[in-house]
Write an enzyme that holds these catalytic residues in place. Structure first.
Site, short mmCIF file in Angstrom:
data_model
loop_
_atom_site.label_atom_id
_atom_site.label_comp_id
_atom_site.label_asym_id
_atom_site.label_seq_id
_atom_site.Cartn_x
_atom_site.Cartn_y
_atom_site.Cartn_z
N SER A 31 0.83 -1.21 0.00
CA SER A 31 0.00 0.00 0.00
C SER A 31 0.86 1.26 0.00
O SER A 31 0.34 2.37 0.05
CB SER A 31 -0.92 -0.01 1.22
OG SER A 31 -0.16 -0.20 2.40
N ASN A 118 -2.05 -2.69 13.34
CA ASN A 118 -3.50 -2.49 13.28
C ASN A 118 -3.95 -1.23 14.01
O ASN A 118 -4.74 -0.44 13.48
CB ASN A 118 -4.22 -3.72 13.86
CG ASN A 118 -3.93 -4.98 13.05
OD1 ASN A 118 -3.33 -4.89 11.98
ND2 ASN A 118 -4.35 -6.12 13.55
N THR A 163 -39.83 27.60 -9.73
CA THR A 163 -40.13 26.23 -9.31
C THR A 163 -40.27 25.47 -10.63
O THR A 163 -40.75 26.04 -11.62
CB THR A 163 -41.43 26.12 -8.49
OG1 THR A 163 -42.51 26.60 -9.28
CG2 THR A 163 -41.36 26.92 -7.20
N HIS A 164 -39.83 24.24 -10.65
CA HIS A 164 -39.81 23.45 -11.90
C HIS A 164 -38.99 24.15 -12.99
O HIS A 164 -39.22 23.93 -14.18
CB HIS A 164 -41.22 23.19 -12.46
CG HIS A 164 -42.22 22.77 -11.42
ND1 HIS A 164 -42.49 21.45 -11.14
CD2 HIS A 164 -42.98 23.49 -10.57
CE1 HIS A 164 -43.40 21.37 -10.17
NE2 HIS A 164 -43.71 22.61 -9.80
N SER A 285 -12.87 28.12 -26.23
CA SER A 285 -12.94 26.94 -27.08
C SER A 285 -11.84 27.05 -28.12
O SER A 285 -11.52 28.14 -28.60
CB SER A 285 -14.31 26.89 -27.77
OG SER A 285 -14.22 26.14 -28.96
N LYS A 291 -16.72 31.53 -27.65
CA LYS A 291 -17.11 30.77 -26.46
C LYS A 291 -16.34 31.15 -25.21
O LYS A 291 -15.15 31.42 -25.24
CB LYS A 291 -16.89 29.28 -26.71
CG LYS A 291 -17.78 28.71 -27.77
CD LYS A 291 -19.07 28.18 -27.21
CE LYS A 291 -18.83 26.79 -26.67
NZ LYS A 291 -20.07 26.15 -26.28
N ASN A 293 -16.50 29.19 -21.63
CA ASN A 293 -17.17 28.06 -21.00
C ASN A 293 -16.99 28.02 -19.48
O ASN A 293 -15.91 28.31 -18.99
CB ASN A 293 -16.64 26.74 -21.59
CG ASN A 293 -16.97 26.62 -23.07
OD1 ASN A 293 -18.03 27.06 -23.50
ND2 ASN A 293 -16.06 26.03 -23.83
N GLU A 298 -18.78 23.19 -14.27
CA GLU A 298 -19.14 21.86 -14.77
C GLU A 298 -18.37 20.77 -14.03
O GLU A 298 -18.91 19.71 -13.71
CB GLU A 298 -18.82 21.76 -16.27
CG GLU A 298 -19.68 22.68 -17.12
CD GLU A 298 -19.17 22.73 -18.56
OE1 GLU A 298 -18.35 23.63 -18.85
OE2 GLU A 298 -19.54 21.86 -19.34
N GLN A 330 -7.44 -2.05 4.30
CA GLN A 330 -6.40 -1.30 3.60
C GLN A 330 -6.98 -0.54 2.40
O GLN A 330 -6.44 0.46 1.96
CB GLN A 330 -5.29 -2.25 3.14
CG GLN A 330 -4.17 -1.58 2.37
CD GLN A 330 -2.95 -2.48 2.27
OE1 GLN A 330 -2.26 -2.71 3.26
NE2 GLN A 330 -2.69 -3.00 1.09
N LYS A 333 -8.25 3.68 2.09
CA LYS A 333 -7.54 4.96 1.97
C LYS A 333 -7.74 5.68 0.64
O LYS A 333 -8.04 6.88 0.62
CB LYS A 333 -6.04 4.74 2.22
CG LYS A 333 -5.78 4.30 3.64
CD LYS A 333 -4.37 3.83 3.83
CE LYS A 333 -4.28 2.98 5.09
NZ LYS A 333 -5.06 1.71 5.02
N1 ARG Z 1 -1.16 -1.43 5.41
C1 ARG Z 1 -2.08 -1.96 6.36
C2 ARG Z 1 -3.43 -1.25 6.23
O1 ARG Z 1 -3.49 -0.24 5.65
C3 ARG Z 1 -1.55 -1.79 7.73
C4 ARG Z 1 -2.07 -2.75 8.72
C5 ARG Z 1 -1.56 -4.11 8.43
N2 ARG Z 1 -1.94 -5.01 9.43
C6 ARG Z 1 -1.84 -6.36 9.26
N3 ARG Z 1 -2.25 -7.08 10.23
N4 ARG Z 1 -1.39 -6.85 8.14
O2 ARG Z 1 -4.43 -1.72 6.70
#
Ligand code: ARG
Length: 466
Positions: A31, A118, A163-164, A285, A291, A293, A298, A330, A333
């Site tokens: 990751s 963790n 409205t509408h 444009s 133009k 824009n 948008e 994981q 993120k």
């Molecule tokens: N890269 C992991 C995550 O984002 C970190 C935690 C990993 N924990 C594990 N028990 N493998 O969740």
């Protein structure tokens, strides 16, 4: 087999492994390409953890000092761009720890006492998302400021209310701007409420069950600006509702931005000409020289797609996960990073557009008077002055609108005699309510569109957001 697998087993968790991992395993497992964005939070969390371990006598003061110092060096390496991230080291936590070992040697291995990746990642991510709550609130307040400035300048400018998307009744420009200020106020409120709920610290929950070391979770929570430690270690390491609340509040806010963006697209068209957007927030444009824009509007209108998509993605990742930590998490993120970036950029772009936009007052005023926009004022006058039931007044007004429409004119252009041909009791006084300025001025009910009410709300909002 990858380079990593040629090497000895993984230095962080390889005790029971005899070989490294397959390249495909490395690709799906790593990751670091995205969680490097948590570097600052990771280092902050580790520094707090090391200080607490020393205070509790679990680490010597000199080891803790070396760890804390080394982590600062790593932070400056990362921020200065000289840090080498390694995929074989999976994630930000192990990249930082491996570098720490290079820098300070043996004490680096003591940092991970009484914690796990963790609780570490749960803490890092909470810290990161907490910053986004704060950024969203200030982004919203900046946009509210720009809208309030527009509302104050145009508290008594008239425009059609729809409205509408059909002309309904005249409203004031200020009132229309303040409608968005209210929506954004609730958005900021949602971010504030959720931030208060999420401000609990997972650190010290360890892998899932807590630890046998005599740690002080209140101290680390305090050091990291949390209100308190999370009370249940299983919950602390496994839930991501703090990110989901961010994404849902972000989705609603992006939906509001999208509505305003849609109005700006319509209003800036040649058919409406209600507003002129600045060159700074428009594009030309490559083929049509005339133009200009409204691209920024948008794009803001579209951003809700990815922000709400992130919300659905993470909700789907989380559903069905058994307690406690699962690697699925994981996947929390990237959607949050993308949604947060999209929201902050949308807020900033909308603030710029609103601050720069110029309302075309004359166009707004002409449009406000078209489409028989004061028909309701006429019906109300019949009720008030002639004592007619509203249903009958509605009917008579409908006949007058049909009469004007047949003649190709607006209601105020009808002669008194023509009006009297529909209802004999109508007097000259009716013309007072047919003008748009009088119409908006008369709507003084609380929350109504009159300039008086708009100015009161402008004052209140200026006090609220400082
Ligand atoms: N890269 C992991 C995550 O984002 C970190 C935690 C990993 N924990 C594990 N028990 N493998 O969740």
């Amino acid at each position: 087999m990858s380079d990593a697998s040629q090497q000895a087993a993984n230095q962080m968790w390889g005790g029971r492994f005899s070989s490294g991992v397959d390249a495909i395993m490395e690709a799906i497992n790593a990751s670091i390409d995205f969680d490097r964005r948590l570097a600052r939070q990771d280092i902050e969390g580790s520094r707090a953890h090391a200080a607490m371990l020393a205070a509790q006598g679990i680490l010597t003061d000199s080891d803790a000092a070396a760890v804390r110092e080394g982590l600062l060096t790593i932070l400056s390496e990362i921020e200065g761009g000289s840090f080498t991230f390694s995929k074989a080291l999976e994630d930000i936590h192990m990249n930082v720890e491996a570098r720490l070992k290079e820098l300070i040697g043996e004490p680096a291995g003591r940092l991970h006492t009484a914690r796990s990746r963790n609780d570490q990642v749960a803490t890092d991510f909470r810290l990161w998302v907490r910053d986004q709550y704060d950024a969203a609130i200030s982004g919203i307040e900046a946009l509210q400021g720009a809208l309030i400035a527009q509302a104050e300048a145009g508290a008594d400018w008239v425009m059609p209310g729809f409205t509408h998307l059909q002309v309904a009744q005249p409203v004031t420009w200020g009132h229309h701007m303040l409608a968005y200020v209210e929506m954004l106020g609730r958005d900021a409120g949602r971010f504030r409420d959720a931030r208060a709920r999420m401000n609990e610290c997972p650190l010290g929950a360890a892998a899932l069950a807590g630890t046998s070391f005599p740690i002080d979770r209140h101290a680390t929570a305090d050091a990291l600006g949390f209100d308190r430690p999370c009370a249940n270690s299983l919950d602390a390491v496994s839930d991501r509702d703090f990110a989901l609340e961010f994404l849902s509040a972000a989705s609603i806010c992006a939906m509001h931005l999208s509505r305003l963006a849609e109005e700006l697209v319509i209003w800036s068209s040649a058919q409406f000409r209600f507003v002129t957007l600045s060159d700074a927030f428009s594009t030309g444009s490559s083929i049509m020289p005339q133009k200009k824009n409204p691209d920024a509007a948008e794009l803001i209108r579209a951003k809700i797609g990815r922000i709400f998509g992130a919300n659905v993605a993470l909700m789907t990742v989380m559903k069905g996960l058994p307690l406690a930590y699962c690697k699925d998490t994981q996947e929390d993120k990237e959607p949050v990073f993308d949604a947060a970036d999209s929201l902050m950029l949308s807020l900033a772009a909308m603030t710029g557009m609103v601050a720069d936009m110029v309302a075309n007052r004359a166009v707004l005023e002409t449009a406000a008077a078209s489409g028989f926009s004061t028909a309701t004022d006429l019906a109300d006058w019949l009720v008030r002055e002639l004592g007619l039931p509203f249903r009958e007044a509605h009917h008579i007004t409908g006949a007058l609108v049909a009469l004007a429409e047949g003649k190709g004119c607006d209601l105020p252009d009808l002669a008194l005699a023509e009006m009297q041909s529909v209802h004999a009791g109508i007097t000259e006084g009716v013309f007072d309510v047919l003008g748009v300025a009088n119409s908006v001025a008369s709507r003084r009910s609380y929350g109504g569109t009159s300039p008086e009410r708009v100015r009161e709300q402008v004052t209140l909002w200026k006090e609220r957001i400082g």
